[in-house]
Write a protein that holds these residues in place. Structure first.
Motif, PDB file in Angstrom:
ATOM      1  N   ARG A   1       0.832  -1.209   0.000  1.00  0.00           N
ATOM      2  CA  ARG A   1       0.000   0.000   0.000  1.00  0.00           C
ATOM      3  C   ARG A   1       0.867   1.261   0.000  1.00  0.00           C
ATOM      4  O   ARG A   1       0.537   2.255  -0.637  1.00  0.00           O
ATOM      5  CB  ARG A   1      -0.921  -0.005   1.213  1.00  0.00           C
ATOM      6  CG  ARG A   1      -1.946  -1.129   1.212  1.00  0.00           C
ATOM      7  CD  ARG A   1      -2.960  -0.951   2.343  1.00  0.00           C
ATOM      8  NE  ARG A   1      -3.859  -2.085   2.436  1.00  0.00           N
ATOM      9  CZ  ARG A   1      -3.700  -3.118   3.237  1.00  0.00           C
ATOM     10  NH1 ARG A   1      -2.645  -3.145   4.051  1.00  0.00           N
ATOM     11  NH2 ARG A   1      -4.561  -4.111   3.255  1.00  0.00           N
ATOM     12  N   PHE A   2       1.975   1.203   0.730  1.00  0.00           N
ATOM     13  CA  PHE A   2       2.877   2.361   0.808  1.00  0.00           C
ATOM     14  C   PHE A   2       3.462   2.687  -0.567  1.00  0.00           C
ATOM     15  O   PHE A   2       3.458   3.843  -1.005  1.00  0.00           O
ATOM     16  CB  PHE A   2       3.984   2.068   1.810  1.00  0.00           C
ATOM     17  CG  PHE A   2       5.047   3.138   1.885  1.00  0.00           C
ATOM     18  CD1 PHE A   2       4.818   4.308   2.595  1.00  0.00           C
ATOM     19  CD2 PHE A   2       6.264   2.974   1.237  1.00  0.00           C
ATOM     20  CE1 PHE A   2       5.800   5.296   2.657  1.00  0.00           C
ATOM     21  CE2 PHE A   2       7.248   3.951   1.303  1.00  0.00           C
ATOM     22  CZ  PHE A   2       7.003   5.115   2.012  1.00  0.00           C
ATOM     23  N   TYR A   3       3.962   1.661  -1.260  1.00  0.00           N
ATOM     24  CA  TYR A   3       4.612   1.904  -2.553  1.00  0.00           C
ATOM     25  C   TYR A   3       3.610   2.232  -3.660  1.00  0.00           C
ATOM     26  O   TYR A   3       3.996   2.738  -4.714  1.00  0.00           O
ATOM     27  CB  TYR A   3       5.448   0.692  -2.955  1.00  0.00           C
ATOM     28  CG  TYR A   3       6.703   0.529  -2.118  1.00  0.00           C
ATOM     29  CD1 TYR A   3       7.615   1.565  -1.997  1.00  0.00           C
ATOM     30  CD2 TYR A   3       6.968  -0.663  -1.441  1.00  0.00           C
ATOM     31  CE1 TYR A   3       8.765   1.430  -1.232  1.00  0.00           C
ATOM     32  CE2 TYR A   3       8.114  -0.816  -0.668  1.00  0.00           C
ATOM     33  CZ  TYR A   3       9.012   0.244  -0.573  1.00  0.00           C
ATOM     34  OH  TYR A   3      10.151   0.108   0.197  1.00  0.00           O
ATOM     35  N   LYS A   4       2.332   1.934  -3.444  1.00  0.00           N
ATOM     36  CA  LYS A   4       1.309   2.266  -4.439  1.00  0.00           C
ATOM     37  C   LYS A   4       0.714   3.651  -4.201  1.00  0.00           C
ATOM     38  O   LYS A   4      -0.102   4.109  -5.009  1.00  0.00           O
ATOM     39  CB  LYS A   4       0.178   1.234  -4.402  1.00  0.00           C
ATOM     40  CG  LYS A   4       0.579  -0.147  -4.852  1.00  0.00           C
ATOM     41  CD  LYS A   4       0.810  -0.202  -6.348  1.00  0.00           C
ATOM     42  CE  LYS A   4      -0.475  -0.135  -7.118  1.00  0.00           C
ATOM     43  NZ  LYS A   4      -0.271  -0.272  -8.569  1.00  0.00           N
ATOM     44  N   ARG A   5       1.122   4.319  -3.138  1.00  0.00           N
ATOM     45  CA  ARG A   5       0.523   5.619  -2.799  1.00  0.00           C
ATOM     46  C   ARG A   5       1.246   6.730  -3.541  1.00  0.00           C
ATOM     47  O   ARG A   5       2.371   7.086  -3.226  1.00  0.00           O
ATOM     48  CB  ARG A   5       0.581   5.861  -1.280  1.00  0.00           C
ATOM     49  CG  ARG A   5      -0.083   7.152  -0.819  1.00  0.00           C
ATOM     50  CD  ARG A   5      -1.533   7.223  -1.250  1.00  0.00           C
ATOM     51  NE  ARG A   5      -2.268   8.280  -0.590  1.00  0.00           N
ATOM     52  CZ  ARG A   5      -2.413   9.522  -1.079  1.00  0.00           C
ATOM     53  NH1 ARG A   5      -1.832   9.848  -2.236  1.00  0.00           N
ATOM     54  NH2 ARG A   5      -3.118  10.412  -0.424  1.00  0.00           N
ATOM     55  N   TYR A   6       0.594   7.285  -4.574  1.00  0.00           N
ATOM     56  CA  TYR A   6       1.114   8.422  -5.324  1.00  0.00           C
ATOM     57  C   TYR A   6       0.291   9.666  -4.996  1.00  0.00           C
ATOM     58  O   TYR A   6      -0.839   9.568  -4.513  1.00  0.00           O
ATOM     59  CB  TYR A   6       1.047   8.156  -6.835  1.00  0.00           C
ATOM     60  CG  TYR A   6       1.981   7.078  -7.332  1.00  0.00           C
ATOM     61  CD1 TYR A   6       3.010   6.606  -6.532  1.00  0.00           C
ATOM     62  CD2 TYR A   6       1.824   6.522  -8.593  1.00  0.00           C
ATOM     63  CE1 TYR A   6       3.861   5.626  -6.988  1.00  0.00           C
ATOM     64  CE2 TYR A   6       2.675   5.530  -9.051  1.00  0.00           C
ATOM     65  CZ  TYR A   6       3.699   5.088  -8.243  1.00  0.00           C
ATOM     66  OH  TYR A   6       4.553   4.112  -8.684  1.00  0.00           O
ATOM     67  N   GLN A   7       0.863  10.799  -5.243  1.00  0.00           N
ATOM     68  CA  GLN A   7       0.142  12.060  -5.044  1.00  0.00           C
ATOM     69  C   GLN A   7      -1.000  12.153  -6.057  1.00  0.00           C
ATOM     70  O   GLN A   7      -0.802  11.944  -7.246  1.00  0.00           O
ATOM     71  CB  GLN A   7       1.095  13.250  -5.229  1.00  0.00           C
ATOM     72  CG  GLN A   7       0.459  14.604  -4.912  1.00  0.00           C
ATOM     73  CD  GLN A   7       1.417  15.759  -5.165  1.00  0.00           C
ATOM     74  OE1 GLN A   7       2.397  15.601  -5.885  1.00  0.00           O
ATOM     75  NE2 GLN A   7       1.130  16.906  -4.602  1.00  0.00           N
ATOM     76  N   ILE A   8      -2.207  12.448  -5.569  1.00  0.00           N
ATOM     77  CA  ILE A   8      -3.364  12.523  -6.447  1.00  0.00           C
ATOM     78  C   ILE A   8      -3.587  13.958  -6.910  1.00  0.00           C
ATOM     79  O   ILE A   8      -3.031  14.899  -6.338  1.00  0.00           O
ATOM     80  CB  ILE A   8      -4.626  11.976  -5.753  1.00  0.00           C
ATOM     81  CG1 ILE A   8      -4.971  12.799  -4.507  1.00  0.00           C
ATOM     82  CG2 ILE A   8      -4.456  10.531  -5.386  1.00  0.00           C
ATOM     83  CD1 ILE A   8      -6.229  12.347  -3.808  1.00  0.00           C
ATOM     84  N   GLN A   9      -4.405  14.109  -7.933  1.00  0.00           N
ATOM     85  CA  GLN A   9      -4.677  15.427  -8.503  1.00  0.00           C
ATOM     86  C   GLN A   9      -5.280  16.353  -7.454  1.00  0.00           C
ATOM     87  O   GLN A   9      -6.252  15.999  -6.792  1.00  0.00           O
ATOM     88  CB  GLN A   9      -5.637  15.289  -9.696  1.00  0.00           C
ATOM     89  CG  GLN A   9      -5.864  16.571 -10.476  1.00  0.00           C
ATOM     90  CD  GLN A   9      -4.633  17.004 -11.250  1.00  0.00           C
ATOM     91  OE1 GLN A   9      -3.874  16.161 -11.714  1.00  0.00           O
ATOM     92  NE2 GLN A   9      -4.439  18.285 -11.411  1.00  0.00           N
ATOM     93  N   GLY A  10      -4.714  17.541  -7.314  1.00  0.00           N
ATOM     94  CA  GLY A  10      -5.247  18.519  -6.369  1.00  0.00           C
ATOM     95  C   GLY A  10      -4.736  18.370  -4.948  1.00  0.00           C
ATOM     96  O   GLY A  10      -5.052  19.191  -4.089  1.00  0.00           O
ATOM     97  N   GLU A  11      -3.961  17.344  -4.658  1.00  0.00           N
ATOM     98  CA  GLU A  11      -3.438  17.109  -3.313  1.00  0.00           C
ATOM     99  C   GLU A  11      -2.166  17.929  -3.104  1.00  0.00           C
ATOM    100  O   GLU A  11      -1.247  17.895  -3.915  1.00  0.00           O
ATOM    101  CB  GLU A  11      -3.143  15.618  -3.127  1.00  0.00           C
ATOM    102  CG  GLU A  11      -2.748  15.236  -1.716  1.00  0.00           C
ATOM    103  CD  GLU A  11      -2.539  13.742  -1.577  1.00  0.00           C
ATOM    104  OE1 GLU A  11      -3.027  13.156  -0.606  1.00  0.00           O
ATOM    105  OE2 GLU A  11      -1.884  13.158  -2.474  1.00  0.00           O
ATOM    106  N   THR A  12      -2.102  18.680  -2.005  1.00  0.00           N
ATOM    107  CA  THR A  12      -0.928  19.506  -1.721  1.00  0.00           C
ATOM    108  C   THR A  12       0.237  18.626  -1.267  1.00  0.00           C
ATOM    109  O   THR A  12       0.059  17.463  -0.876  1.00  0.00           O
ATOM    110  CB  THR A  12      -1.231  20.537  -0.629  1.00  0.00           C
ATOM    111  OG1 THR A  12      -1.533  19.842   0.601  1.00  0.00           O
ATOM    112  CG2 THR A  12      -2.416  21.417  -1.015  1.00  0.00           C
ATOM    113  N   VAL A  13       1.439  19.205  -1.310  1.00  0.00           N
ATOM    114  CA  VAL A  13       2.627  18.467  -0.890  1.00  0.00           C
ATOM    115  C   VAL A  13       2.535  18.083   0.585  1.00  0.00           C
ATOM    116  O   VAL A  13       2.849  16.947   0.967  1.00  0.00           O
ATOM    117  CB  VAL A  13       3.895  19.317  -1.157  1.00  0.00           C
ATOM    118  CG1 VAL A  13       5.118  18.655  -0.526  1.00  0.00           C
ATOM    119  CG2 VAL A  13       4.112  19.510  -2.649  1.00  0.00           C
TER     120      VAL A  13
END
Length: 438
Positions: free
Chosen positions: A92-104
């Protein structure tokens, strides 16, 4: 427990984990200097009736009060928060990418949460690597990859700085464009009217009623008129006699057609909805995983965007926040539909995972899998077409029987013959005939 500093509410597993509750509870005991022999009575008093009932069942035939504080905490932890599998947590950790509109900052917080049970040997190094890999902005990624001795803290600082600079640039560009538009309007108002010679030079295109271009270069030369259904012009320039063909009004949104925003025609300034139907006979259905939900969607290559109805939104995603949508939908009958908003959702299909937009409309039929998703998600077209091909309508057998009966002379047994037709075979000169067994 009047007179004590702070307040601890009963444990609620819908709002926090047992480990988090115990951490707050121990701080409460510490700030109030609670003695060790009072921790068990205090815990049993504070955790609430629901959790006490669970604990009572777990300690039977003994009473909870006979157990030590550490034993009670461990007993409830093993039951409420069993140790997760490290492989699954790291997946789950390695599949977690930043999604559209999500801040840093929000993305960093989510990564830390996903890493809690991964048991990495070097946590900061693992967080840094996944942070760089999962960033949405490619320019920021490239910049981070050039930084020597990059740490997780340094990577966050650079990414936030770039994000802030981009936001400021967009705001400044918006102000500049607004001022420039005002100046352009003022300059246009001062222009003298066109001369007679200029007016004679302008052309009126019969395809769109536009000027200063010829019909063979018009961008509407392949368009289909919504009035007469003929190809080569739009409704604004239609010259067909008689009344336009009327299409029956429908309420269900079942197909969207993408139209360019640069069109000058007032009928083409929206994302159009031109194909509305209620029959599912010829539809192709797929079932992707959308934000953790298996949703049956109709595959529609004529749809510019992917949409769900407000009814499906309430059914599957009522707790998800909607972003403001800057598009307007227009049905073929001229009705304007303004989407309630859109969600940034994670779409999984056949081993693929993408973060995409899903629009919500008040009126609508089935969920639509549109072209915007098709650009990111690869489908198994061979199997999809085959499944759709073998899908048979309920009355197909009746139609087959009627055809066999009507053309019985064609389907009867035995070798048939062609009557009243003469055939001529053209052979090569000096060709020798050959006998071949059938």
């Amino acid at each position: 427990m009047a007179g004590y500093i702070g307040k601890i509410e009963p444990f609620d597993d819908s709002t926090e984990t047992w480990s988090s509750y115990v951490e707050r509870l121990e701080q409460y005991f510490a700030v109030n200097a609670l003695e060790n022999e009072k921790k068990v009575p205090a815990l049993l008093t504070l955790l609430g009736g629901k959790t006490y009932g669970l604990l009572r069942n777990l300690t039977l035939p003994d009473k909870p009060a006979t157990k030590s504080y550490d034993d009670i905490v461990k007993l409830l932890k093993d039951h409420l928060s069993p140790k997760p599998l490290i492989v699954a947590e790291r997946f789950r950790f390695y599949k977690r990418y930043q999604i559209q509109g999500e801040t840093v900052n929000k993305y960093v917080a989510e990564l830390r949460k996903f890493a809690e049970y991964c048991e990495f040997g070097n946590l900061n190094e693992s967080l840094r690597d996944q942070f760089v890999v999962g960033l949405k902005d490619e320019q920021t990624q490239k910049k981070l990859l050039t930084v020597p001795d990059l740490t997780f803290v340094k990577a966050i600082g650079i990414a936030i700085a770039v994000e802030t600079a981009n936001k400021d640039a967009i705001e400044l560009r918006g102000k500049f464009n607004t001022e420039s538009s005002v100046n352009r309007i003022q300059r246009q108002q001062r222009r003298p009217p066109p001369s007679t010679t200029d007016r004679h030079k302008s052309f009126v295109c019969y395809r769109c009623n536009g000027k200063n271009h010829k019909a063979d270069t018009c961008r509407f030369k392949d368009a289909v008129c919504h009035s007469c259904n003929k190809k080569g012009h739009i409704r604004k320039a239609c010259r067909s006699s008689g009344k336009p063909k009327q299409r029956p009004a429908q309420k269900n949104v079942n197909s969207l057609d993408n139209q360019s925003r640069e069109y000058t025609s007032d009928e083409d300034d929206y994302l159009g909805i031109h194909s509305v139907k209620n029959s599912n006979q010829d539809s192709i259905w797929i079932t992707p995983n959308v934000h953790g939900k298996e949703i049956r969607m109709e595959l529609d290559t004529g749809s510019a965007v992917s949409v769900i109805s407000a009814l499906d939104y309430d059914k599957y995603f009522q707790n998800e926040k909607l972003e403001s949508a800057n598009v307007t939908l227009k049905t073929y009958s001229g009705e304007l539909l303004i989407p309630t908003g859109y969600m940034n959702v994670q779409v999984k299909y056949n081993g693929q995972c993408e973060n995409l937009k899903l629009y919500v409309v008040q009126k609508g039929g089935p969920a639509l899998f549109g072209r915007d998703w098709l650009r990111k998600i690869n489908l198994d077209w061979k199997n999809l077409k085959w499944i759709n091909k073998i899908s048979v309508s309920r009355n197909s057998n009746e139609k087959l029987d009627l055809l066999l009966k009507e053309y019985s002379n064609v389907f009867r047994e035995g070798i048939g013959c062609v009557a009243d037709i003469k055939a001529h075979l053209t052979l090569k000169e000096n060709a020798s005939p050959k006998f071949v067994k059938s």
